[in-house]
Design a protein around this motif. Sequence first.
Motif, PDB file in Angstrom:
ATOM      1  N   ALA A 206       0.824  -1.214   0.000  1.00  0.00           N
ATOM      2  CA  ALA A 206       0.000   0.000   0.000  1.00  0.00           C
ATOM      3  C   ALA A 206       0.856   1.261   0.000  1.00  0.00           C
ATOM      4  N   LEU A 207       2.038   1.183   0.588  1.00  0.00           N
ATOM      5  CA  LEU A 207       2.934   2.340   0.660  1.00  0.00           C
ATOM      6  C   LEU A 207       3.879   2.445  -0.541  1.00  0.00           C
ATOM      7  N   SER A 208       3.909   1.418  -1.364  1.00  0.00           N
ATOM      8  CA  SER A 208       4.871   1.411  -2.465  1.00  0.00           C
ATOM      9  C   SER A 208       4.477   2.402  -3.565  1.00  0.00           C
ATOM     10  N   HIS A 209       5.467   2.812  -4.321  1.00  0.00           N
ATOM     11  CA  HIS A 209       5.260   3.728  -5.452  1.00  0.00           C
ATOM     12  C   HIS A 209       5.565   2.991  -6.744  1.00  0.00           C
ATOM     13  N   GLY A 210       5.227   3.619  -7.859  1.00  0.00           N
ATOM     14  CA  GLY A 210       5.543   3.036  -9.154  1.00  0.00           C
ATOM     15  C   GLY A 210       4.800   1.736  -9.371  1.00  0.00           C
TER      16      GLY A 210
END
Length: 198
Positions: free
Chosen positions: A119-123
């Motif tokens: 949930a916190l990841s980007h891309g």
Amino acid sequence: LDALGVSEAGEHPCDEVLVVRHDREATIRYIRRRLRTAHARGALTVGQEDIERTVHALGRIEREFLFARLAVHEILHDPTLVLDPAPLLDTDHRGLFARAVQRLTAVSPVHRHLLEALALSHGHGLPDRDDIWSTTATALMPPEGVLPIAGEDIVRLIDGGAPYLMAATESGQTVYRLAHRAFIEHFAFQCGYCTAGF
């Protein structure tokens, strides 16, 4: 519509707006085929009448096709939902994700932290390679309750939570992220962080 140069009034011969509505019959066919296939393979040991009742109960409610896919997945992991589908009928895809988080956390407490890391990841998401995903999840655990994360934990999560996850390839390796923004928001609301950058 303005940006695409399409007029709702249909002033131009090509200006036709196609509204895709909920296809109840397609949803019913999908649920029926998935549950009957599971029954034929021995993965769902309930009666055909019970399956048909659940098919029609789920098909009657106005939900997105995503909901049908998630509901079938939850049934296959908890066949008692065929006998009493009420918990599925009173919710939406957000509620099904919350149910899945509870189910997966009951299998292993680290699953919740692995999902929160996504949930916190980007891309495109987090790679499992070089323990990046598990290290991120470990950092989210409370200092007094750090749990070890094994490779089998991730394998079980990917299997048990398949429709809630999206796999992609980035820089030659597989990366994972949550499959819907509503799933990201589940953790945002519970943990109090902002998802404006996602």
